[in-house]
Design a protein around this motif. Structure first.
Motif, PDB file in Angstrom:
ATOM      1  N   UNK A 186      53.587  37.527  41.811  1.00 47.99           N
ATOM      2  CA  UNK A 186      53.437  36.164  41.286  1.00 47.99           C
ATOM      3  C   UNK A 186      52.148  35.501  41.760  1.00 47.99           C
ATOM      4  N   UNK A 187      51.496  36.075  42.788  1.00 44.25           N
ATOM      5  CA  UNK A 187      50.226  35.539  43.276  1.00 44.25           C
ATOM      6  C   UNK A 187      49.018  36.275  42.689  1.00 44.25           C
ATOM      7  N   UNK A 188      49.281  37.201  41.779  1.00 44.61           N
ATOM      8  CA  UNK A 188      48.187  37.928  41.148  1.00 44.61           C
ATOM      9  C   UNK A 188      47.754  39.175  41.900  1.00 44.61           C
ATOM     10  N   UNK A 189      48.421  39.507  42.999  1.00 46.34           N
ATOM     11  CA  UNK A 189      48.090  40.720  43.747  1.00 46.34           C
ATOM     12  C   UNK A 189      48.542  41.934  42.945  1.00 46.34           C
ATOM     13  N   UNK A 190      47.611  42.849  42.653  1.00 46.72           N
ATOM     14  CA  UNK A 190      47.963  43.990  41.810  1.00 46.72           C
ATOM     15  C   UNK A 190      48.590  45.131  42.595  1.00 46.72           C
ATOM     16  N   UNK A 191      48.209  45.308  43.873  1.00 40.11           N
ATOM     17  CA  UNK A 191      48.764  46.398  44.669  1.00 40.11           C
ATOM     18  C   UNK A 191      48.558  46.096  46.149  1.00 40.11           C
ATOM     19  N   UNK A 192      49.528  46.497  46.966  1.00 39.95           N
ATOM     20  CA  UNK A 192      49.416  46.359  48.413  1.00 39.95           C
ATOM     21  C   UNK A 192      50.443  47.267  49.055  1.00 39.95           C
ATOM     22  N   UNK A 193      50.331  47.476  50.350  1.00 37.97           N
ATOM     23  CA  UNK A 193      51.337  48.235  51.092  1.00 37.97           C
ATOM     24  C   UNK A 193      51.926  47.330  52.153  1.00 37.97           C
ATOM     25  N   UNK A 194      53.220  47.441  52.378  1.00 38.27           N
ATOM     26  CA  UNK A 194      53.943  46.559  53.293  1.00 38.27           C
ATOM     27  C   UNK A 194      54.368  47.325  54.541  1.00 38.27           C
ATOM     28  N   UNK A 195      54.631  46.580  55.620  1.00 36.09           N
ATOM     29  CA  UNK A 195      55.095  47.160  56.875  1.00 36.09           C
ATOM     30  C   UNK A 195      56.617  47.179  56.874  1.00 36.09           C
ATOM     31  N   UNK A 251      52.803  47.733  36.070  1.00 35.69           N
ATOM     32  CA  UNK A 251      53.088  47.158  37.392  1.00 35.69           C
ATOM     33  C   UNK A 251      52.966  48.267  38.438  1.00 35.69           C
ATOM     34  N   UNK A 252      52.119  48.047  39.433  1.00 39.96           N
ATOM     35  CA  UNK A 252      51.932  49.027  40.497  1.00 39.96           C
ATOM     36  C   UNK A 252      52.870  48.710  41.660  1.00 39.96           C
ATOM     37  N   UNK A 253      53.489  49.765  42.197  1.00 41.65           N
ATOM     38  CA  UNK A 253      54.378  49.612  43.350  1.00 41.65           C
ATOM     39  C   UNK A 253      53.969  50.621  44.420  1.00 41.65           C
ATOM     40  N   UNK A 254      54.189  50.250  45.671  1.00 36.88           N
ATOM     41  CA  UNK A 254      53.892  51.135  46.801  1.00 36.88           C
ATOM     42  C   UNK A 254      55.107  51.199  47.702  1.00 36.88           C
ATOM     43  N   UNK A 255      55.586  52.423  47.951  1.00 39.37           N
ATOM     44  CA  UNK A 255      56.709  52.635  48.855  1.00 39.37           C
ATOM     45  C   UNK A 255      56.181  52.982  50.238  1.00 39.37           C
ATOM     46  N   UNK A 256      56.541  52.151  51.238  1.00 36.95           N
ATOM     47  CA  UNK A 256      56.288  52.486  52.638  1.00 36.95           C
ATOM     48  C   UNK A 256      57.573  53.108  53.170  1.00 36.95           C
ATOM     49  N   UNK A 257      57.490  54.358  53.670  1.00 31.68           N
ATOM     50  CA  UNK A 257      58.680  55.099  54.066  1.00 31.68           C
ATOM     51  C   UNK A 257      58.614  55.500  55.531  1.00 31.68           C
ATOM     52  N   UNK A 258      59.782  55.532  56.168  1.00 31.37           N
ATOM     53  CA  UNK A 258      59.926  55.990  57.546  1.00 31.37           C
ATOM     54  C   UNK A 258      60.110  57.508  57.509  1.00 31.37           C
ATOM     55  N   UNK A 268      59.567  48.423  49.515  1.00 29.08           N
ATOM     56  CA  UNK A 268      58.808  48.563  48.276  1.00 29.08           C
ATOM     57  C   UNK A 268      57.946  47.342  48.075  1.00 29.08           C
ATOM     58  N   UNK A 269      56.628  47.558  47.999  1.00 29.18           N
ATOM     59  CA  UNK A 269      55.673  46.476  47.742  1.00 29.18           C
ATOM     60  C   UNK A 269      55.388  46.434  46.246  1.00 29.18           C
ATOM     61  N   UNK A 270      55.627  45.279  45.618  1.00 30.95           N
ATOM     62  CA  UNK A 270      55.546  45.137  44.168  1.00 30.95           C
ATOM     63  C   UNK A 270      54.361  44.252  43.806  1.00 30.95           C
TER      64      UNK A 270
END
Length: 465
Positions: free
Chosen positions: A389-398, A430-437, A407-409
């Motif tokens: 919703x802030x216009x961020x197209x892709x990122x990775x989360x902790x 829509x780009x998504x990034x999965x941060x996995x343990x 899941x970073x959306x």
């Protein structure tokens, strides 16, 4: 037998918490399951519910004060037990200022309930930070030596004093005072027996230039530029600045996420989802509805469905085993004043889209208002963080421990794509990034889960099933 209520571990791994307010007055009955006290954590202010029934005999930790997890904060008298007997069992002296005699915690004012005899405070007791001049002068065995002025970056040194004019402050307050360069002798206390609590420190405004060495200003005190020349400051680089003291939430977020990156082996997988059909389905669902369904609601529902499709991924790491769950409990990241909260949607795989949307909306509203309950921020195996919703197209989360993934959306944007027949086209992606343990999810398992999620997003009728 008296029931000692201890500071709970509201958030996993939290070392301390603070009392926001007591919801029951001393002397009133308490039922098991009744909200007893509001506790401030790193994420929100949550209601802590009594585990047993009784009568609130005494409060050991006043509102505005912090204590380590496990420290006694209140005493309950059991049914038929007198309040006085319950207080006596833990060394309390009154129904409003009871303190356990054997408490050695860092935040409990043991000195407040001790007999009035001069003594050096034990570990965990509040230190004496100011002396009564008339008593110090009349002490027969000590020379009348003026007290040493405190260093700019340290809390005032303890000094012997008469009991009536002693000033008490918890170790947390002393540490914050040292960081901010505040002399606690100048801060009026509003706690029991004049004790200085955190709210007193936060509300204190030091007098201009009082007790500050101009040649060496405290690094924790905002430095104002001279009038008429805003570019000048005490910073050697010449830049004007202002230090904003850390809140408890910011410190806790910093601690937990640093621990996560240091102890959880993160790895990342990315995927692009075509969401034209998802957006069309959402438009049809919302047609004529007053309570609208968001894209994030559909994403959370798809995450829960993917955990049902790949149940091995619905797990967390423990010291002894990998714990797998049968219910998809999903934490949703919510921006709140001064930080971030992650309330948990229970059984997201079993909720309809409308029920899930209503639940997420309610949790988000109460997270921002600081009224979440303890159980609403605990548990779960997976998180969703959406910055689209802030216009961020892709990122990775902790990763938020103990969860095994987040899941970073990103935002859904128009992009050129190649269709299955090889033709160039424009689609909403829509780009998504999965941060996995990696302790829980190996690469193949994480890839299968992400593929299951993408399949549900690109075939959105599966989300409704």
């Amino acid at each position: 037998m008296a029931i000692v209520v201890r500071m709970p571990e509201i958030a996993t791994g939290a070392a301390e918490a603070a009392i926001q307010s007591w919801l029951v007055e001393v002397g009133n009955p308490v039922r098991a399951g009744q909200a007893l006290v509001e506790i401030e954590t790193e994420k929100a202010v949550v209601d802590y519910e009594a585990e047993r029934s009784g009568v609130l005999a005494g409060i050991l930790l006043a509102a505005g004060e912090a204590a380590a997890v496990g420290v006694p904060i209140a005493v309950l008298a059991e049914e038929g037990e007198s309040v006085d007997v319950a207080l006596a069992a833990v060394g309390g002296s009154s129904a409003t200022d009871a303190v356990p005699a054997d408490d050695q915690s860092e935040e409990t004012d043991a000195a407040a309930a001790a007999p009035r005899v001069p003594a050096v405070p034990a570990r965990g007791a509040d230190e004496v930070i100011a002396a009564a001049p008339e008593e110090a002068a009349s002490a027969p065995s000590a020379p009348a030596t003026p007290p040493t002025a405190p260093a700019p970056h340290a809390a005032p040194i303890a000094a012997p004093a008469g009991e009536e004019q002693r000033l008490f402050a918890s170790p947390l307050v002393r540490r914050l005072a040292g960081e901010r360069g505040i002399d606690l002798r100048d801060v009026p206390g509003s706690g029991p027996r004049g004790r200085i609590v955190r709210r007193d420190l936060d509300a204190y405004v030091p007098p201009a230039a009082a007790g500050v060495d101009e040649a060496a200003p405290s690094a924790s005190v905002p430095v104002a530029a001279p009038a008429g020349n805003p570019a000048e400051s005490a910073d050697p680089a010449g830049a004007a600045y202002e230090d904003v003291p850390h809140t408890g939430m910011r410190r806790a977020i910093a601690r937990r996420l640093t621990e996560s990156k240091a102890t959880v082996p993160h790895f990342y997988l990315q995927a692009d989802c075509r969401v034209d059909e998802l957006l069309a389905l959402r438009a049809r669902i919302n047609d004529g509805r007053s309570s609208r369904i968001s894209v994030n609601d559909l994403v959370v529902k798809a995450v829960a469905g993917a955990l049902r499709d790949v149940p091995e991924a619905n797990a967390i790491w423990t010291d002894d085993a990998t714990r797998r769950f049968t219910s998809a409990d999903i934490a949703v990241a919510v921006s709140v004043p001064g930080g971030l909260s992650t309330p948990v949607v229970r059984g997201a795989d079993r909720l309809s889209v409308s029920e899930l949307a209503a639940t997420v909306r309610d949790l988000a509203e109460r997270a921002r208002a600081g009224t979440l309950k303890q159980r609403e921020i605990e548990g779960g195996s997976f998180s969703v963080s959406n910055l689209g919703m802030y216009g961020t197209t892709a990122f990775s989360a902790i990763i938020n421990p103990p969860h095994a993934g987040i899941l970073a959306v990103g935002a859904a944007t128009k992009r050129p794509v190649v269709d299955d027949d090889g033709e160039l086209a424009v689609a909403t992606v829509m780009s998504v990034t999965l941060s996995a343990d990696h302790r829980v999810l190996d690469g193949e398992l994480a890839a299968r889960w992400l593929a299951a999620f993408v399949a549900r997003i690109e075939n959105p009728l599966q989300i409704l099933l």
